[in-house]
Design an enzyme around this catalytic site. Structure first.
Site, PDB file in Angstrom:
ATOM      1  N   THR A 375       0.813  -1.211   0.000  1.00 44.12           N
ATOM      2  CA  THR A 375       0.000   0.000   0.000  1.00 44.12           C
ATOM      3  C   THR A 375       0.845   1.259   0.000  1.00 44.12           C
ATOM      4  O   THR A 375       1.950   1.276   0.520  1.00 44.12           O
ATOM      5  CB  THR A 375      -0.865  -0.016   1.277  1.00 44.12           C
ATOM      6  OG1 THR A 375      -1.571  -1.219   1.266  1.00 44.12           O
ATOM      7  CG2 THR A 375      -1.771   1.159   1.394  1.00 44.12           C
ATOM      8  N   THR A 393      -3.119   0.234  -3.508  1.00 43.51           N
ATOM      9  CA  THR A 393      -2.361  -0.935  -3.050  1.00 43.51           C
ATOM     10  C   THR A 393      -2.448  -2.129  -3.987  1.00 43.51           C
ATOM     11  O   THR A 393      -3.382  -2.252  -4.777  1.00 43.51           O
ATOM     12  CB  THR A 393      -2.889  -1.369  -1.660  1.00 43.51           C
ATOM     13  OG1 THR A 393      -2.003  -2.332  -1.098  1.00 43.51           O
ATOM     14  CG2 THR A 393      -4.274  -1.968  -1.724  1.00 43.51           C
ATOM     15  N   ASN A 395      -1.897  -4.820  -2.030  1.00 46.91           N
ATOM     16  CA  ASN A 395      -1.978  -5.505  -0.750  1.00 46.91           C
ATOM     17  C   ASN A 395      -0.567  -5.781  -0.227  1.00 46.91           C
ATOM     18  O   ASN A 395       0.075  -4.889   0.279  1.00 46.91           O
ATOM     19  CB  ASN A 395      -2.843  -6.764  -0.792  1.00 46.91           C
ATOM     20  CG  ASN A 395      -3.122  -7.266   0.624  1.00 46.91           C
ATOM     21  OD1 ASN A 395      -2.986  -6.514   1.572  1.00 46.91           O
ATOM     22  ND2 ASN A 395      -3.480  -8.520   0.772  1.00 46.91           N
ATOM     23  N   ASP A 417      -7.584 -10.088   1.844  1.00 47.21           N
ATOM     24  CA  ASP A 417      -8.295  -9.168   2.746  1.00 47.21           C
ATOM     25  C   ASP A 417      -9.724  -9.645   3.050  1.00 47.21           C
ATOM     26  O   ASP A 417     -10.397  -9.076   3.915  1.00 47.21           O
ATOM     27  CB  ASP A 417      -8.333  -7.751   2.163  1.00 47.21           C
ATOM     28  CG  ASP A 417      -7.065  -6.975   2.488  1.00 47.21           C
ATOM     29  OD1 ASP A 417      -6.261  -7.469   3.292  1.00 47.21           O
ATOM     30  OD2 ASP A 417      -6.881  -5.882   1.937  1.00 47.21           O
ATOM     31  N   SER A 447      -8.543  -1.599   5.246  1.00 47.70           N
ATOM     32  CA  SER A 447      -8.210  -0.658   6.326  1.00 47.70           C
ATOM     33  C   SER A 447      -7.781   0.693   5.771  1.00 47.70           C
ATOM     34  O   SER A 447      -7.526   1.625   6.537  1.00 47.70           O
ATOM     35  CB  SER A 447      -7.060  -1.202   7.170  1.00 47.70           C
ATOM     36  OG  SER A 447      -7.418  -2.419   7.763  1.00 47.70           O
ATOM     37  N   GLY A 467       0.174   0.469   5.541  1.00 47.73           N
ATOM     38  CA  GLY A 467       0.552  -0.341   6.697  1.00 47.73           C
ATOM     39  C   GLY A 467      -0.538  -1.242   7.236  1.00 47.73           C
ATOM     40  O   GLY A 467      -0.599  -1.454   8.449  1.00 47.73           O
TER      41      GLY A 467
HETATM   42  O1  DON Z   1      -6.733  -2.755   2.105  1.00 45.60           O
HETATM   43  C1  DON Z   1      -6.089  -3.110   3.073  1.00 45.60           C
HETATM   44  O2  DON Z   1      -6.422  -2.891   4.210  1.00 45.60           O
HETATM   45  C2  DON Z   1      -4.761  -3.827   2.864  1.00 45.60           C
HETATM   46  N1  DON Z   1      -4.768  -4.477   1.587  1.00 45.60           N
HETATM   47  C3  DON Z   1      -3.644  -2.845   2.986  1.00 45.60           C
HETATM   48  C4  DON Z   1      -2.288  -3.493   2.903  1.00 45.60           C
HETATM   49  C5  DON Z   1      -1.169  -2.636   3.315  1.00 45.60           C
HETATM   50  O3  DON Z   1      -1.345  -1.531   3.739  1.00 45.60           O
HETATM   51  C6  DON Z   1       0.200  -3.221   3.231  1.00 45.60           C
HETATM   52  N2  DON Z   1       1.246  -2.331   3.618  1.00 45.60           N
HETATM   53  N3  DON Z   1       1.813  -1.428   3.642  1.00 45.60           N
END
Ligand code: DON
Length: 564
Positions: A375, A393, A395, A417, A447, A467
């Protein structure tokens, strides 16, 4: 199980981000326009678009495509994201370009011989959701942009075709994933050196196939991606590794405009991405739960403060796991979840001296509700006071690690997710329930929490982070650090942060971010503590009373602010 996967992720983050000690940035102030993103090239491109007369939305679309070239681990055209737009005339809107489950996805698609195989939703072709980014960018610029799409994509095409020199971090990121890239033909070709050597800082990184895909999008808009040669290439990749995405999935993909969730706190109005982002509901709930406590008096990151805010986080994340999912598929009891009464009630079990255990705490009871589910963030403000907040993202870092042969881009692993197996934790240790179970065409809960904060109708903060679940708590703290403690931009963004997500039952905190006596005071209340190498990576903008635009670049990454 949950904890082991979280630990794994923490170590992955160690290799993909710099820690707090890496660099300390001072804030930069500009009068006309500013772009804060995870990458120098992308921020510079956004600034150029603003200088050429584009507005914040034109710049955002240019930055999104630039990040697909220069930040392949998260910037993307093979993934999805969310955009919050606030126009100077007061209009606020949000765009959901989150991926969807393919039509052929099934609830048990990750079960083999009766056993849930979590690796399948994390790496490889079955982890891929139908990408939403290109449809989202086209919709955004059509509705709010001033420039033609092909003009804002040109800088990304040039960067892909002529190449850019890899920074130390970019070279390390690619090298750290070499073994996984080698498992997939196209990724081995695009993202490794092709022999036993490693990438080095200063290497020229050229992506001709990606340049051609971007050219198609520039010429044909959404059709340049969801039909024609690029769609053929995606479907071919599916056949090669037995994936699920079909021409129909691509043709039918639509991003969606949604009403933002608005939360009021200390005279500020937060406009946050609504579900399928869980961040909005969680942030609004946490603010509602803590607004009666004397936070400023407690002191920033004091044991008392960390305790009360963590307890609110714990309760909001317990609700997240039960009630939230794709609003097009499930009913979310939004009014109740956001109400003062409900949230005060949730805090009735709060004790100033003792942590509540997550074991004893479930989601709150809402009567009358029928349950039917890597992300990067960038923020932009233009000279007219329009603002855009985008989190986007694949992911995980480099998504599924599967690239589309001939088209030059990586596909996401967003299917992880979903609560791929309700009750089982995903890679971020998040537990989900029926509300977020896999269904064909459904969006997975996220998130990502892009947020625009206004005061007296004017943009005051543009916030967001990367994150995983720490996005929610990092964004919350980027806001509280200014709203409650009066911090200035860079200070508010760089401060050590903490995070509680109900399960696992512990407070995660930025390495070296809590003093030993604060840690001891929290442990005496019954909290378990776990240091991590970075609670989120935020790219914020804070606007002064006089209109100055101030950058908040997270020292946990190697982001950059460009303005004029
Ligand atoms: O949408 C989400 O919540 C996750 N796919 C986000 C993943 C993420 O932030 C990974 N890192 N930095």
């Amino acid at each position: 199980m949950a904890f082991t996967r979280i630990l794994l992720l923490a170590f992955t983050l160690l290799f993909t981000t710099q820690t707090l000690t890496a660099q300390v940035l001072t804030s930069k102030s500009y009068g006309n326009g500013i772009v804060v993103s995870a990458d120098y090239h992308a921020s510079e491109i956004g600034k150029q678009i603003l200088q050429q007369g584009g507005n914040a939305v034109d710049a955002a679309v240019a930055v999104q495509f630039a990040l697909a070239v220069t930040l392949p681990r998260a910037g993307n055209i093979g993934g999805g994201g969310f955009m919050v737009v606030h126009l100077a005339d007061g209009e606020t809107n949000t765009l959901d370009f989150r991926e969807k489950a393919p039509e052929r996805a099934t609830r048990n698609m990750y079960v083999r011989n009766g056993e849930f195989k979590s690796d399948l939703s994390w790496e490889g072709i079955l982890a891929v959701g139908v990408p939403g980014t290109v449809d989202g960018m086209v919709k955004a610029i059509e509705r709010y942009g001033r420039m033609p799409l092909d003009m804002v994509i040109q800088p990304a095409i040039k960067l892909a075709r002529e190449g850019y020199t890899l920074s130390y971090t970019q070279a390390q990121d690619l090298n750290n994933h070499k073994d996984t890239f080698k498992k997939y033909q196209a990724s081995a070709r695009y993202f490794t050196t092709g022999d036993s050597t490693l990438f080095e800082e200063g290497d020229l990184f050229v992506q001709e196939d990606l340049a051609q895909t971007l050219e198609r999008i520039a010429r044909f808009g959404r059709e340049g991606f969801y039909s024609g040669p690029v769609a053929d290439a995606i479907v071919n990749e599916m056949s090669r590794y037995r994936g699920l995405i079909s021409y129909r999935d691509l043709r039918n993909y639509e991003s969606v405009w949604r009403e933002p969730i608005v939360a009021d706190f200390l005279g500020y109005k937060l406009h946050i991405m609504p579900p399928p982002s869980s961040g909005s509901v969680a942030i609004a709930q946490i603010l509602e739960m803590i607004d009666d406590y004397p936070l400023a008096e407690m002191g920033h990151n004091s044991a008392e403060y960390v305790h009360v805010v963590s307890e609110a986080m714990r309760r909001a994340f317990a609700d997240r796991s039960y009630y939230l999912g794709d609003p097009d598929f499930i009913d979310i009891p939004m009014e109740e979840l956001l109400s003062e009464e409900y949230n005060n009630d949730r805090m009735a079990s709060f004790s100033a001296d003792q942590a509540t255990t997550s074991e004893s705490l479930e989601h709150g009871e809402i009567t009358g509700f029928l349950e039917s589910s890597e992300t990067t963030h960038f923020s932009i403000v233009d000279k007219d006071g329009n603002a855009v907040s985008v989190t986007t993202t694949l992911n995980g870092s480099f998504g599924s690690h599967v690239s589309v042969s001939g088209a030059g881009f990586l596909l996401n692993n967003e299917m992880d997710d979903f609560s791929a197996q309700p009750g089982e934790p995903n890679a971020y240790g998040l537990i989900g329930a029926e509300a977020n179970a896999i269904e064909p065409g459904k969006r997975m809960l996220s998130s990502m929490s892009p947020t625009i904060v206004t005061r007296d109708g004017k943009v005051d903060m543009v916030l967001g982070a990367a994150g995983g679940p720490r996005i929610i708590t990092a964004t919350l703290q980027s806001f509280l650090n200014k709203a409650v403690f009066g911090m200035r931009s860079q200070q508010a963004t760089a401060q050590p942060r903490f995070h509680h997500q109900w399960l696992p039952d512990m407070i995660f905190f930025d390495d070296f971010g809590l003093s030993p006596d604060t840690q001891q005071a929290l442990e005496e209340r019954g909290h378990r503590l776990f240091p991590m190498p970075g609670i989120g990576r935020a790219h914020n903008i804070y606007v002064d009373q006089n209109g100055d635009l101030n950058s908040g670049v997270d020292p946990r990454g190697d982001g950059h602010a460009s303005g004029y």
